[in-house]
Design a protein around this motif. Structure first.
Motif, mmCIF file in Angstrom:
data_model
loop_
_atom_site.group_PDB
_atom_site.id
_atom_site.type_symbol
_atom_site.label_atom_id
_atom_site.label_comp_id
_atom_site.label_asym_id
_atom_site.label_seq_id
_atom_site.Cartn_x
_atom_site.Cartn_y
_atom_site.Cartn_z
ATOM 1 N N ALA A 1 0.854 -1.182 0.000
ATOM 2 C CA ALA A 1 0.000 0.000 0.000
ATOM 3 C C ALA A 1 0.890 1.232 0.000
ATOM 4 N N VAL A 2 0.445 2.306 -0.649
ATOM 5 C CA VAL A 2 1.249 3.518 -0.708
ATOM 6 C C VAL A 2 1.438 4.087 0.700
ATOM 7 N N LYS A 3 2.559 4.718 0.913
ATOM 8 C CA LYS A 3 2.882 5.243 2.244
ATOM 9 C C LYS A 3 2.114 6.520 2.548
ATOM 10 N N LEU A 4 2.069 7.431 1.579
ATOM 11 C CA LEU A 4 1.459 8.730 1.816
ATOM 12 C C LEU A 4 0.071 8.793 1.188
ATOM 13 N N ALA A 5 -0.936 9.099 2.015
ATOM 14 C CA ALA A 5 -2.295 9.261 1.516
ATOM 15 C C ALA A 5 -2.491 10.688 1.026
ATOM 16 N N VAL A 6 -3.320 10.858 -0.002
ATOM 17 C CA VAL A 6 -3.604 12.193 -0.514
ATOM 18 C C VAL A 6 -4.513 12.938 0.461
ATOM 19 N N LYS A 7 -4.579 14.265 0.317
ATOM 20 C CA LYS A 7 -5.381 15.070 1.237
ATOM 21 C C LYS A 7 -6.856 14.691 1.191
ATOM 22 N N ALA A 8 -7.322 14.255 0.021
ATOM 23 C CA ALA A 8 -8.733 13.917 -0.134
ATOM 24 C C ALA A 8 -9.053 12.491 0.320
ATOM 25 N N CYS A 9 -8.074 11.799 0.874
ATOM 26 C CA CYS A 9 -8.306 10.430 1.336
ATOM 27 C C CYS A 9 -9.346 10.442 2.462
ATOM 28 N N PRO A 10 -10.335 9.555 2.405
ATOM 29 C CA PRO A 10 -11.359 9.521 3.460
ATOM 30 C C PRO A 10 -10.742 9.407 4.847
ATOM 31 N N ALA A 11 -11.297 10.158 5.796
ATOM 32 C CA ALA A 11 -10.752 10.175 7.155
ATOM 33 C C ALA A 11 -10.751 8.782 7.777
ATOM 34 N N GLY A 12 -11.776 7.999 7.465
ATOM 35 C CA GLY A 12 -11.850 6.649 8.022
ATOM 36 C C GLY A 12 -10.707 5.771 7.558
ATOM 37 N N VAL A 13 -10.272 5.965 6.314
ATOM 38 C CA VAL A 13 -9.154 5.187 5.779
ATOM 39 C C VAL A 13 -7.852 5.602 6.461
ATOM 40 N N VAL A 14 -7.681 6.898 6.677
ATOM 41 C CA VAL A 14 -6.474 7.396 7.350
ATOM 42 C C VAL A 14 -6.382 6.816 8.764
ATOM 43 N N LYS A 15 -7.503 6.843 9.489
ATOM 44 C CA LYS A 15 -7.515 6.281 10.842
ATOM 45 C C LYS A 15 -7.274 4.781 10.819
ATOM 46 N N SER A 16 -7.838 4.120 9.808
ATOM 47 C CA SER A 16 -7.642 2.676 9.687
ATOM 48 C C SER A 16 -6.182 2.338 9.452
ATOM 49 N N ARG A 17 -5.483 3.153 8.671
ATOM 50 C CA ARG A 17 -4.055 2.932 8.436
ATOM 51 C C ARG A 17 -3.274 3.045 9.743
ATOM 52 N N GLU A 18 -3.590 4.058 10.523
ATOM 53 C CA GLU A 18 -2.909 4.247 11.809
ATOM 54 C C GLU A 18 -3.177 3.062 12.735
ATOM 55 N N ARG A 19 -4.428 2.618 12.753
ATOM 56 C CA ARG A 19 -4.807 1.532 13.649
ATOM 57 C C ARG A 19 -4.150 0.204 13.245
ATOM 58 N N LEU A 20 -4.155 -0.095 11.943
ATOM 59 C CA LEU A 20 -3.576 -1.362 11.489
ATOM 60 C C LEU A 20 -2.061 -1.363 11.592
ATOM 61 N N LEU A 21 -1.454 -0.180 11.483
ATOM 62 C CA LEU A 21 -0.003 -0.090 11.687
ATOM 63 C C LEU A 21 0.322 -0.373 13.149
ATOM 64 N N GLU A 22 -0.494 0.166 14.043
ATOM 65 C CA GLU A 22 -0.292 -0.058 15.474
ATOM 66 C C GLU A 22 -0.497 -1.524 15.840
ATOM 67 N N LYS A 23 -1.454 -2.175 15.192
ATOM 68 C CA LYS A 23 -1.749 -3.581 15.491
ATOM 69 C C LYS A 23 -0.785 -4.540 14.803
ATOM 70 N N GLY A 24 0.018 -4.030 13.874
ATOM 71 C CA GLY A 24 0.968 -4.903 13.189
ATOM 72 C C GLY A 24 0.403 -5.601 11.978
ATOM 73 N N VAL A 25 -0.800 -5.230 11.539
ATOM 74 C CA VAL A 25 -1.380 -5.835 10.340
ATOM 75 C C VAL A 25 -0.623 -5.355 9.102
ATOM 76 N N ILE A 26 -0.148 -4.113 9.144
ATOM 77 C CA ILE A 26 0.726 -3.597 8.095
ATOM 78 C C ILE A 26 2.026 -3.116 8.750
ATOM 79 N N ALA A 27 3.071 -3.079 7.954
ATOM 80 C CA ALA A 27 4.370 -2.608 8.455
ATOM 81 C C ALA A 27 4.975 -1.670 7.422
ATOM 82 N N LEU A 28 5.725 -0.700 7.900
ATOM 83 C CA LEU A 28 6.379 0.255 7.014
ATOM 84 C C LEU A 28 7.646 -0.370 6.447
ATOM 85 N N ASN A 29 7.759 -0.347 5.116
ATOM 86 C CA ASN A 29 8.918 -0.923 4.440
ATOM 87 C C ASN A 29 9.401 0.085 3.387
ATOM 88 N N ASP A 30 10.406 0.848 3.743
ATOM 89 C CA ASP A 30 10.932 1.904 2.868
ATOM 90 C C ASP A 30 9.835 2.919 2.541
#
Length: 291
Positions: free
Chosen positions: A216-245
């Motif tokens: 998944a792309v690292k940077l979301a655009v400004k028009a990205c739905p707020a729910g998706v942005v929060k979901s990214r933060e939550r899944l990163l915290e839970k370890g479902v996704i990980a940052l790779n470069d």
């Protein structure tokens, strides 16, 4: 999971009110209802016996589902204690499971409780108020019997309005890789290749599941739905996704509520998932399903 006949009885006539649920040729029984009907629920004779129960609701800040799993030798008495001594503001619905033949012991219900807590944490689709529990140690024969009991519970939970276990419920929950065989070749594979990332997934019971290893792309655009942005933060915290470069990578399969939500998560912006996901013949999901 085997086909089954389910008997749902609406005690007060309301589909969301007090109700019981049974599965053919199963010794268990579910009794469920909203907290507003708690007094009537506590008077049910079935709940004077050993069982497990789930208290569910929604977190006021994040909007995520919340779950608490418990066990008691007298379910009614324990629920009454919860209502009197603990706030549990999230608690709006109760689902309890008991044995019709009074065959559940303290060890049995602790084993069931431990496995349900384990599955709840594994799903990563809800806030689990319990810490991970080891449950209870049982003889091999009893474990096999209780594993079947748990499968029946998982089969009934969506009927009672609890869908966060659904992906896990399609198989025995105690396989070494419980998601490995969920998606057969009969369910077509779709993918997205955009903005330098590639993701793959399939339609699933509760929406659309993106597979482990997808990017998944690292940077979301400004028009990205707020729910998706929060979901990214939550899944990163839970370890479902990980940052790779310069991108995120899915460390496990994850089910989204719709193809569009999944596509928006991958691309970091508002996306029509029905046209973004394509199969190996470059046919969109919309086109495929219209056939």
């Amino acid at each position: 999971m085997q086909p089954a006949t389910t008997k749902l009885f609406l005690i007060n006539g309301s589909p969301t009110g007090l109700r019981t649920a049974e599965i053919s040729n199963w010794t268990g029984k579910a009794i469920a209802g909203p907290r507003s009907d708690l007094d009537d629920l506590l008077r049910r004779p079935e709940l004077q016996s050993p069982g497990v129960y789930l208290l569910t609701g929604t977190d006021s800040e994040s909007g995520d589902p919340v779950l608490y799993v418990g066990e008691a030798e007298n379910v009614s008495k324990r629920l009454k204690q919860h209502a009197k001594t603990e706030e549990k503001d999230y608690w709006v619905h109760t689902s309890a499971f008991v044995s019709k033949d009074d065959n559940l012991t303290k060890s049995h219900i602790k084993y069931i409780e431990g496995k349900l807590i384990q599955l709840a944490h594994s799903s990563k689709r809800m806030i689990v108020m319990n810490s991970v529990s080891s449950g209870s140690s049982l003889p091999e024969a009893d474990r096999a019997e209780m594993d079947i009991f748990i499968q029946k519970i998982l089969q009934l939970l969506p009927v009672l309005g609890i869908h966060q276990f659904s992906v896990m419920a399609t198989l025995s929950p105690f396989q070494s890789n419980p998601k490995a065989s969920i998606y057969s070749d009969e369910v077509p594979l779709f993918h997205i290749k955009s903005k330098g990332v590639t993701a793959s997934g399939r339609r699933s019971e509760e929406g659309f599941t993106v597979f482990k290893g997808s990017l998944a792309v690292k940077l979301a655009v400004k028009a990205c739905p707020a729910g998706v942005v929060k979901s990214r933060e939550r899944l990163l915290e839970k370890g479902v996704i990980a940052l790779n470069d310069d991108h995120f990578v899915f460390t496990e399969d994850y089910e989204f509520s719709s193809p569009s939500t999944a596509a928006a998560f991958v691309q970091g912006g508002s996306v029509n998932g029905l046209t973004a996901w394509v199969n190996g013949e470059n046919q969109t999901l919309k086109s495929f399903e219209s056939q």
